[in-house]
Design an enzyme around this catalytic site. Sequence first.
Site, PDB file in Angstrom:
ATOM      1  N   ASN A   9       0.875  -1.172   0.000  1.00  0.00           N
ATOM      2  CA  ASN A   9       0.000   0.000   0.000  1.00  0.00           C
ATOM      3  C   ASN A   9       0.913   1.223   0.000  1.00  0.00           C
ATOM      4  O   ASN A   9       1.490   1.568   1.027  1.00  0.00           O
ATOM      5  CB  ASN A   9      -0.889  -0.028   1.257  1.00  0.00           C
ATOM      6  CG  ASN A   9      -1.702   1.236   1.403  1.00  0.00           C
ATOM      7  OD1 ASN A   9      -1.786   2.051   0.477  1.00  0.00           O
ATOM      8  ND2 ASN A   9      -2.308   1.420   2.575  1.00  0.00           N
ATOM      9  N   TRP A  10       1.040   1.821  -1.152  1.00  0.00           N
ATOM     10  CA  TRP A  10       1.986   2.940  -1.272  1.00  0.00           C
ATOM     11  C   TRP A  10       1.458   4.246  -0.687  1.00  0.00           C
ATOM     12  O   TRP A  10       2.194   5.233  -0.609  1.00  0.00           O
ATOM     13  CB  TRP A  10       2.360   3.153  -2.752  1.00  0.00           C
ATOM     14  CG  TRP A  10       3.369   2.170  -3.254  1.00  0.00           C
ATOM     15  CD1 TRP A  10       4.033   1.232  -2.523  1.00  0.00           C
ATOM     16  CD2 TRP A  10       3.844   2.038  -4.605  1.00  0.00           C
ATOM     17  NE1 TRP A  10       4.893   0.528  -3.328  1.00  0.00           N
ATOM     18  CE2 TRP A  10       4.789   0.996  -4.608  1.00  0.00           C
ATOM     19  CE3 TRP A  10       3.550   2.693  -5.809  1.00  0.00           C
ATOM     20  CZ2 TRP A  10       5.454   0.596  -5.771  1.00  0.00           C
ATOM     21  CZ3 TRP A  10       4.205   2.294  -6.966  1.00  0.00           C
ATOM     22  CH2 TRP A  10       5.146   1.261  -6.945  1.00  0.00           C
ATOM     23  N   LYS A  11       0.185   4.277  -0.328  1.00  0.00           N
ATOM     24  CA  LYS A  11      -0.416   5.502   0.232  1.00  0.00           C
ATOM     25  C   LYS A  11      -0.092   6.687  -0.689  1.00  0.00           C
ATOM     26  O   LYS A  11      -0.042   6.519  -1.900  1.00  0.00           O
ATOM     27  CB  LYS A  11       0.066   5.710   1.666  1.00  0.00           C
ATOM     28  CG  LYS A  11      -0.122   4.439   2.504  1.00  0.00           C
ATOM     29  CD  LYS A  11       0.102   4.637   3.967  1.00  0.00           C
ATOM     30  CE  LYS A  11      -0.143   3.325   4.703  1.00  0.00           C
ATOM     31  NZ  LYS A  11      -0.024   3.435   6.147  1.00  0.00           N
ATOM     32  N   HIS A  95      -9.586   1.682   4.783  1.00  0.00           N
ATOM     33  CA  HIS A  95      -8.317   1.847   5.500  1.00  0.00           C
ATOM     34  C   HIS A  95      -8.505   2.854   6.642  1.00  0.00           C
ATOM     35  O   HIS A  95      -9.247   3.828   6.491  1.00  0.00           O
ATOM     36  CB  HIS A  95      -7.224   2.319   4.532  1.00  0.00           C
ATOM     37  CG  HIS A  95      -5.859   2.247   5.144  1.00  0.00           C
ATOM     38  ND1 HIS A  95      -5.408   3.196   6.028  1.00  0.00           N
ATOM     39  CD2 HIS A  95      -4.878   1.316   5.038  1.00  0.00           C
ATOM     40  CE1 HIS A  95      -4.182   2.858   6.435  1.00  0.00           C
ATOM     41  NE2 HIS A  95      -3.840   1.722   5.845  1.00  0.00           N
ATOM     42  N   GLU A  97      -6.762   5.201   7.661  1.00  0.00           N
ATOM     43  CA  GLU A  97      -6.466   6.600   7.306  1.00  0.00           C
ATOM     44  C   GLU A  97      -7.645   7.235   6.574  1.00  0.00           C
ATOM     45  O   GLU A  97      -7.905   8.431   6.714  1.00  0.00           O
ATOM     46  CB  GLU A  97      -5.178   6.654   6.468  1.00  0.00           C
ATOM     47  CG  GLU A  97      -3.957   6.379   7.345  1.00  0.00           C
ATOM     48  CD  GLU A  97      -2.790   5.719   6.635  1.00  0.00           C
ATOM     49  OE1 GLU A  97      -2.756   5.711   5.385  1.00  0.00           O
ATOM     50  OE2 GLU A  97      -1.910   5.188   7.332  1.00  0.00           O
ATOM     51  N   GLU A 165      -5.782  -4.421  10.698  1.00  0.00           N
ATOM     52  CA  GLU A 165      -4.716  -3.453  10.902  1.00  0.00           C
ATOM     53  C   GLU A 165      -4.977  -2.655  12.182  1.00  0.00           C
ATOM     54  O   GLU A 165      -5.725  -1.670  12.157  1.00  0.00           O
ATOM     55  CB  GLU A 165      -4.644  -2.486   9.722  1.00  0.00           C
ATOM     56  CG  GLU A 165      -4.366  -3.162   8.399  1.00  0.00           C
ATOM     57  CD  GLU A 165      -3.747  -2.193   7.403  1.00  0.00           C
ATOM     58  OE1 GLU A 165      -2.638  -2.467   6.944  1.00  0.00           O
ATOM     59  OE2 GLU A 165      -4.363  -1.161   7.104  1.00  0.00           O
ATOM     60  N   GLY A 171       2.469   2.343  10.762  1.00  0.00           N
ATOM     61  CA  GLY A 171       3.479   3.389  10.588  1.00  0.00           C
ATOM     62  C   GLY A 171       4.192   3.784  11.871  1.00  0.00           C
ATOM     63  O   GLY A 171       4.874   4.798  11.923  1.00  0.00           O
ATOM     64  N   SER A 210       3.279  -2.061  10.492  1.00  0.00           N
ATOM     65  CA  SER A 210       4.727  -2.152  10.742  1.00  0.00           C
ATOM     66  C   SER A 210       5.343  -3.500  10.351  1.00  0.00           C
ATOM     67  O   SER A 210       6.236  -4.016  11.034  1.00  0.00           O
ATOM     68  CB  SER A 210       5.036  -1.812  12.199  1.00  0.00           C
ATOM     69  OG  SER A 210       4.655  -0.461  12.466  1.00  0.00           O
ATOM     70  N   GLY A 231       2.804  -1.016   4.331  1.00  0.00           N
ATOM     71  CA  GLY A 231       2.916   0.398   3.969  1.00  0.00           C
ATOM     72  C   GLY A 231       4.380   0.789   3.788  1.00  0.00           C
ATOM     73  O   GLY A 231       4.992   0.539   2.755  1.00  0.00           O
ATOM     74  N   GLY A 232       4.957   1.381   4.833  1.00  0.00           N
ATOM     75  CA  GLY A 232       6.323   1.927   4.779  1.00  0.00           C
ATOM     76  C   GLY A 232       7.349   1.024   4.115  1.00  0.00           C
ATOM     77  O   GLY A 232       8.098   1.472   3.231  1.00  0.00           O
TER      78      GLY A 232
END
Length: 248
Positions: A9-11, A95, A97, A165, A171, A210, A231-232
């Site tokens: 997930n590159w956001k 998600h 966010e 999640e 993150g 994470s 993500g990250g």
Amino acid sequence: MYSKFIVANWKMHKTISEALSFIDDFIPMVKDIKDREIGIAPTFLCIASVGKAIKDTNIKLCAQNAFYENKGAYTGEISPSMLKDAGVEYVIIGHSERRKYFNETDEVINKKIDACVKEDLNVIFCIGETLEERQKDKTTEILKTQIIKGLDKINSPETLTIAYEPVWAIGTGVVATESQIAEAHSFIRNQLREIYGKVADKIRILYGGSVTPENIKTIMTIDNVDGVLVGGASLDPVKFAKIVKYEF
Ligand code: PGA
């Protein structure tokens, strides 16, 4: 059960050229992987070019969001039919966010899931508790509400993937413990069984929060963990390839 599913997930990261450079580096590193499914969710702006670059590879095109109408006067939105046309196979919906910054409620999320499955898109439906909810011992209550409301009248379990999640693990570098993940995933599996019966056992439940090359192996050995949403650590092709190629 389907194969394990590992999704980036590159956001809101990467320009088109940065995205294409990632894909150039990444394809040769994972081209021989056949026993697990790989997905990448770039920004909408990069979807067409990334889709073209990964066409005929073992990488699936995913989207990070979709609106619940297929066309109309909805400035700034993208519809499920547009995503389908662009070659998207999976759409991430709900998600945390989106829930937090864009006020997406369980009802809106339900409409989005419904619109996506009607377009034959697969959905990666995200659920998870905040730190405060966990500290107040409300984790299962929250997960149950999110599942029941989010999946209301969704009668196509074969199109669903769930991503658990915990918001406090996203993150932050704080990964949930093995027992927290095991407990939540088993609870989610049971909730899905109550809705869909035996087919629920075929729904993949991903963990997100994470995930790194260092902890992937441990996470993937936990019961009812059928993959991860990253993500990250998915922004770097070498790191993401290490996650995809974890050994079990
Ligand atoms: P993270 O994000 O891997 O950076 O914690 C996961 C996610 O939000 O899907």
